[in-house]
Design a protein around this motif. Structure first.
Motif, PDB file in Angstrom:
ATOM      1  N   PRO A  90       0.859  -1.026  -0.384  1.00  0.00           N
ATOM      2  CA  PRO A  90       0.114   0.339  -0.329  1.00  0.00           C
ATOM      3  C   PRO A  90       0.681   1.804   0.117  1.00  0.00           C
ATOM      4  O   PRO A  90       1.922   1.459   0.590  1.00  0.00           O
ATOM      5  N   VAL A  91       0.989   2.361  -1.068  1.00  0.00           N
ATOM      6  CA  VAL A  91       1.296   3.242  -1.146  1.00  0.00           C
ATOM      7  C   VAL A  91       0.327   4.771   0.353  1.00  0.00           C
ATOM      8  O   VAL A  91      -0.279   4.507   0.708  1.00  0.00           O
ATOM      9  N   ASP A  92       2.210   4.505   1.000  1.00  0.00           N
ATOM     10  CA  ASP A  92       1.685   6.211   1.922  1.00  0.00           C
ATOM     11  C   ASP A  92       1.765   7.310   1.357  1.00  0.00           C
ATOM     12  O   ASP A  92       2.604   7.478   0.817  1.00  0.00           O
ATOM     13  N   PRO A  93       0.376   8.003   1.832  1.00  0.00           N
ATOM     14  CA  PRO A  93       0.267   9.099   0.731  1.00  0.00           C
ATOM     15  C   PRO A  93       1.623   9.909   0.903  1.00  0.00           C
ATOM     16  O   PRO A  93       1.760  11.227   0.448  1.00  0.00           O
ATOM     17  N   ALA A  94       1.777  10.457   2.233  1.00  0.00           N
ATOM     18  CA  ALA A  94       2.757  10.949   2.820  1.00  0.00           C
ATOM     19  C   ALA A  94       4.427  11.059   1.788  1.00  0.00           C
ATOM     20  O   ALA A  94       4.638  11.882   1.345  1.00  0.00           O
ATOM     21  N   LEU A  95       4.492   9.395   1.831  1.00  0.00           N
ATOM     22  CA  LEU A  95       5.876   9.122   1.018  1.00  0.00           C
ATOM     23  C   LEU A  95       5.053   9.676  -0.404  1.00  0.00           C
ATOM     24  O   LEU A  95       6.168  10.080  -1.316  1.00  0.00           O
ATOM     25  N   ALA A  96       4.420   8.978  -1.351  1.00  0.00           N
ATOM     26  CA  ALA A  96       4.001   9.838  -2.503  1.00  0.00           C
ATOM     27  C   ALA A  96       4.551  10.874  -3.030  1.00  0.00           C
ATOM     28  O   ALA A  96       4.511  11.194  -3.323  1.00  0.00           O
ATOM     29  N   ALA A  97       3.504  11.883  -1.551  1.00  0.00           N
ATOM     30  CA  ALA A  97       3.862  13.501  -2.408  1.00  0.00           C
ATOM     31  C   ALA A  97       4.994  14.071  -2.257  1.00  0.00           C
ATOM     32  O   ALA A  97       5.562  14.956  -3.121  1.00  0.00           O
ATOM     33  N   LEU A  98       6.079  13.154  -1.838  1.00  0.00           N
ATOM     34  CA  LEU A  98       7.652  12.945  -2.306  1.00  0.00           C
ATOM     35  C   LEU A  98       7.979  13.132  -3.334  1.00  0.00           C
ATOM     36  O   LEU A  98       9.050  13.357  -3.201  1.00  0.00           O
ATOM     37  N   THR A  99       7.689  12.664  -4.007  1.00  0.00           N
ATOM     38  CA  THR A  99       7.463  11.756  -5.694  1.00  0.00           C
ATOM     39  C   THR A  99       8.139  12.904  -6.113  1.00  0.00           C
ATOM     40  O   THR A  99       7.629  13.844  -5.880  1.00  0.00           O
ATOM     41  N   GLY A 100       9.191  13.487  -7.381  1.00  0.00           N
ATOM     42  CA  GLY A 100       9.835  14.227  -8.112  1.00  0.00           C
ATOM     43  C   GLY A 100      11.482  13.770  -7.701  1.00  0.00           C
ATOM     44  O   GLY A 100      11.877  13.238  -6.738  1.00  0.00           O
ATOM     45  N   GLU A 101      11.994  15.551  -8.289  1.00  0.00           N
ATOM     46  CA  GLU A 101      13.248  15.737  -8.557  1.00  0.00           C
ATOM     47  C   GLU A 101      13.760  16.691  -7.910  1.00  0.00           C
ATOM     48  O   GLU A 101      12.810  17.703  -7.274  1.00  0.00           O
ATOM     49  N   TYR A 102      14.696  16.467  -7.297  1.00  0.00           N
ATOM     50  CA  TYR A 102      15.345  16.545  -5.936  1.00  0.00           C
ATOM     51  C   TYR A 102      16.518  17.726  -6.873  1.00  0.00           C
ATOM     52  O   TYR A 102      17.264  16.812  -7.043  1.00  0.00           O
ATOM     53  N   ALA A 103      17.369  19.225  -6.248  1.00  0.00           N
ATOM     54  CA  ALA A 103      18.277  19.205  -6.508  1.00  0.00           C
ATOM     55  C   ALA A 103      19.002  19.568  -4.880  1.00  0.00           C
ATOM     56  O   ALA A 103      18.351  20.551  -3.922  1.00  0.00           O
ATOM     57  N   ILE A 104      19.896  19.174  -5.159  1.00  0.00           N
ATOM     58  CA  ILE A 104      21.115  19.122  -3.743  1.00  0.00           C
ATOM     59  C   ILE A 104      21.493  20.451  -3.211  1.00  0.00           C
ATOM     60  O   ILE A 104      21.883  21.445  -4.562  1.00  0.00           O
ATOM     61  N   ASP A 105      21.196  20.745  -2.695  1.00  0.00           N
ATOM     62  CA  ASP A 105      21.324  22.386  -1.879  1.00  0.00           C
ATOM     63  C   ASP A 105      22.821  22.576  -1.572  1.00  0.00           C
ATOM     64  O   ASP A 105      23.064  22.508   0.108  1.00  0.00           O
ATOM     65  N   PRO A 106      24.181  22.897  -1.909  1.00  0.00           N
ATOM     66  CA  PRO A 106      24.990  23.394  -1.155  1.00  0.00           C
ATOM     67  C   PRO A 106      25.270  23.844  -0.260  1.00  0.00           C
ATOM     68  O   PRO A 106      26.526  23.236   0.575  1.00  0.00           O
ATOM     69  N   ALA A 107      24.759  24.436  -0.060  1.00  0.00           N
ATOM     70  CA  ALA A 107      25.250  25.374   0.752  1.00  0.00           C
ATOM     71  C   ALA A 107      24.452  25.355   2.202  1.00  0.00           C
ATOM     72  O   ALA A 107      25.011  25.479   3.475  1.00  0.00           O
ATOM     73  N   HIS A 108      23.827  23.574   2.281  1.00  0.00           N
ATOM     74  CA  HIS A 108      23.598  23.542   3.686  1.00  0.00           C
ATOM     75  C   HIS A 108      23.487  21.614   3.322  1.00  0.00           C
ATOM     76  O   HIS A 108      23.074  21.184   4.274  1.00  0.00           O
ATOM     77  N   SER A 109      24.566  21.835   2.355  1.00  0.00           N
ATOM     78  CA  SER A 109      24.720  20.437   2.207  1.00  0.00           C
ATOM     79  C   SER A 109      26.594  19.751   2.685  1.00  0.00           C
ATOM     80  O   SER A 109      26.923  21.625   2.349  1.00  0.00           O
ATOM     81  N   SER A 110      27.095  19.094   3.077  1.00  0.00           N
ATOM     82  CA  SER A 110      28.954  19.004   2.922  1.00  0.00           C
ATOM     83  C   SER A 110      28.487  17.365   2.831  1.00  0.00           C
ATOM     84  O   SER A 110      28.164  16.425   2.775  1.00  0.00           O
TER      85      SER A 110
END
Length: 203
Positions: A19-39
């Motif tokens: 069963p698909v969790d609606p909260a997780l399904a809402a995360l579907t998509g492409e994301y760009a890593i934010d270098p200012a807040h990543s290491s």
């Protein structure tokens, strides 16, 4: 089931449909890593007695998350070798040189995922190809999903942190110096660390 699907151990059957969790399904998509807040960092033993820590100031990448079929999620990261920073300019210059990364000839370190699996709860493992100095070897990274949020600017974010250990010699990073008391200047084993914040692309 989580962001990443459980590994399919039976090649003759499809990944189990849950069963698909609606909260997780809402995360579907492409994301760009934010270098200012990543290491992206590393730790290596120096002179057999202490640890040197460093990181790469310049990196970029994308995550493709599939909440309905998490096993299909992927990650791609490019790291600029010349941006290496250990806090000591002379040491950073040596690391950029031909003794180590040879940043002029091989300017990027890259990771391309090939497989993802859930280990339990918010813990995952993503496996892919790590390329350094034109040498490509498999690497598995253990990750923890830190959740999702909408920041004050309206960006939808997800966060992950994780680590992996490699032998640098596997990628041709073999420079060393013997110590008078025995042992070597730089350990072969290196711990890699990842703290990733990524922003969802507009639909």
């Amino acid at each position: 089931m989580g962001i990443f699907g459980r590994k399919n151990t039976d090649s003759t059957t499809a990944v189990a449909t849950l069963p698909v969790d609606p909260a997780l399904a809402a995360l579907t998509g492409e994301y760009a890593i934010d270098p200012a807040h990543s290491s992206i960092g590393f730790t290596v033993r120096h002179a057999m007695v202490t640890n040197v820590r460093g990181g790469f100031a310049e990196h970029e990448g994308t995550l493709k998350l599939d909440g309905e079929n998490p096993h299909a999620s992927t990650a791609s990261i490019d790291v600029t070798i010349a941006s290496i920073d250990t806090g000591i300019a002379d040491r950073d210059g040596h690391l950029r040189s031909g003794d180590f990364f040879d940043a002029e000839q091989f300017p990027l370190m890259t990771f391309r995922s090939t497989e993802a699996e859930q280990l339990g709860g918010d813990k995952y493992r993503i496996t892919g190809d790590l390329t350094i100095k034109d040498v490509t070897k498999p690497l598995s990274i253990d990750l923890e999903f830190n959740g999702s949020a909408t920041d004050p600017f309206g960006n939808e974010r997800v966060g992950f942190e994780g680590s992996a250990e490699i032998l640098r010699s596997d990628w041709g990073l073999t420079w060393n110096a013997a110590l008078e008391t025995g042992g070597v200047m730089v350990s072969d084993k290196v711990k890699l660390t990842f703290d990733i914040s990524a922003i969802k692309a507009a639909a």
